[in-house]
Write a protein that holds these residues in place. Structure first.
Motif, PDB file in Angstrom:
ATOM      1  N   VAL A 165       0.843  -1.206   0.000  1.00  0.00           N
ATOM      2  CA  VAL A 165       0.000   0.000   0.000  1.00  0.00           C
ATOM      3  C   VAL A 165       0.867   1.241   0.000  1.00  0.00           C
ATOM      4  CG1 VAL A 165      -1.695   1.333   1.311  1.00  0.00           C
ATOM      5  CG2 VAL A 165      -1.928  -1.155   1.132  1.00  0.00           C
ATOM      6  N   SER A 200       0.969   4.344  -2.758  1.00  0.00           N
ATOM      7  CA  SER A 200       0.196   5.528  -2.379  1.00  0.00           C
ATOM      8  C   SER A 200       0.875   6.276  -1.246  1.00  0.00           C
ATOM      9  CB  SER A 200      -1.213   5.122  -1.936  1.00  0.00           C
ATOM     10  OG  SER A 200      -1.907   6.222  -1.390  1.00  0.00           O
ATOM     11  N   LEU A 238      -3.304   6.910   5.978  1.00  0.00           N
ATOM     12  CA  LEU A 238      -3.964   5.651   6.294  1.00  0.00           C
ATOM     13  C   LEU A 238      -4.813   5.787   7.550  1.00  0.00           C
ATOM     14  CD1 LEU A 238      -0.925   3.292   5.686  1.00  0.00           C
ATOM     15  CD2 LEU A 238      -2.863   3.652   4.167  1.00  0.00           C
ATOM     16  N   VAL A 260      -7.117   4.085   2.729  1.00  0.00           N
ATOM     17  CA  VAL A 260      -6.130   5.096   2.386  1.00  0.00           C
ATOM     18  C   VAL A 260      -6.819   6.205   1.608  1.00  0.00           C
ATOM     19  CG1 VAL A 260      -5.439   3.837   0.278  1.00  0.00           C
ATOM     20  CG2 VAL A 260      -3.889   5.525   1.280  1.00  0.00           C
ATOM     21  N   LEU A 275      -3.406  -1.867  -6.815  1.00  0.00           N
ATOM     22  CA  LEU A 275      -3.313  -2.539  -5.522  1.00  0.00           C
ATOM     23  C   LEU A 275      -3.881  -3.955  -5.591  1.00  0.00           C
ATOM     24  CD1 LEU A 275      -4.337   0.354  -3.086  1.00  0.00           C
ATOM     25  CD2 LEU A 275      -2.085  -0.731  -3.249  1.00  0.00           C
ATOM     26  N   ALA A 288      -8.579  -4.775  -2.416  1.00  0.00           N
ATOM     27  CA  ALA A 288      -8.644  -3.310  -2.392  1.00  0.00           C
ATOM     28  C   ALA A 288      -9.877  -2.883  -3.176  1.00  0.00           C
ATOM     29  CB  ALA A 288      -7.386  -2.709  -3.010  1.00  0.00           C
ATOM     30  N   ILE A 334      -8.738  -1.552   2.202  1.00  0.00           N
ATOM     31  CA  ILE A 334      -7.879  -2.735   2.053  1.00  0.00           C
ATOM     32  C   ILE A 334      -8.247  -3.699   3.174  1.00  0.00           C
ATOM     33  CG2 ILE A 334      -5.533  -3.663   2.108  1.00  0.00           C
ATOM     34  CD1 ILE A 334      -5.970  -0.039   1.200  1.00  0.00           C
TER      35      ILE A 334
END
Length: 201
Positions: A32, A36, A40, A61, A75, A86, A98
């Motif tokens: 992740v 990105s 989070l 996220v 993802l 995801a 996620i």
């Protein structure tokens, strides 16, 4: 690994507990973070009718609306190998959830996707989509309590597309009545976008 810093949760005792319960492996977190730089957060499964937080199901996220779908697809490709999913998890397309899992229909179960105003339960939504998926495979890229978005792996054509469009309109009338305006309009939308979008207002 410094989970507190990684998740940007702050310093409260409650947030430390949330980190321990988020259920995301270090390997998944690495994937992740590699894809990105969004902040989070813990992703909660809520009670649909009281809006209370019930349990932490994973993380989400922050994402830019225009980039959400591409991020999900990227993802999904990487997380699939380690049994994580995801998906876009809000109607503004600014949050990517996620969660652990390998069956994409677990997303609909978690999000409690339903058509309650048409007496369509979450179980019926999942059953119907599994049925369609067996004939016309697709990838669920987003869902919440009243909508689902999926990309067809192979776009149905001809009579198959017409039949599917009629079934979609019957199962989800809002897609035509508040959206495309007709079955032909729905067929055109599916052909153009290669998507199946369902929602129940």
């Amino acid at each position: 690994m410094n989970w507190k810093k990684l998740l940007s949760f702050g310093k409260s005792k409650e947030n430390n507990i949330n980190i321990e319960k988020c259920g995301i492996s270090e390997e998944a977190m690495t994937i992740v973070r590699r894809n990105s730089d969004g902040k989070l957060h813990p992703f909660y499964k809520g009670d649909l009718y009281t809006e209370k937080r019930v349990e932490i199901a994973g993380i989400y996220v922050d994402a830019k609306q225009a980039e959400a779908e591409l991020l999900v697809l990227k993802l999904r490709e990487e997380l699939m190998a380690i049994n994580y999913l995801a998906f876009i998890c809000d109607s503004e397309r600014e949050k990517i959830g996620i969660i652990p899992g390998s069956d994409q229909f677990e997303i609909l179960q978690l999000q409690q996707t339903n058509g309650d105003n048409y007496n369509i339960s979450n179980e019926r939504v999942i059953s119907k989509l599994r049925e369609w998926h067996s004939s016309h495979p697709f990838t669920v890229i987003g869902a919440d309590y009243d909508w689902v978005e999926a990309n067809f792996d192979v776009l149905p054509e001809g009579k198959e597309l017409k039949t599917l469009a009629r079934e979609i309109a019957e199962f989800c009338p809002d897609i035509v009545e508040q959206g495309t305006g007709s079955i032909n309009g729905l067929i055109e939308a599916i052909t153009e976008t290669k998507k199946m979008d369902l929602w129940w207002d």
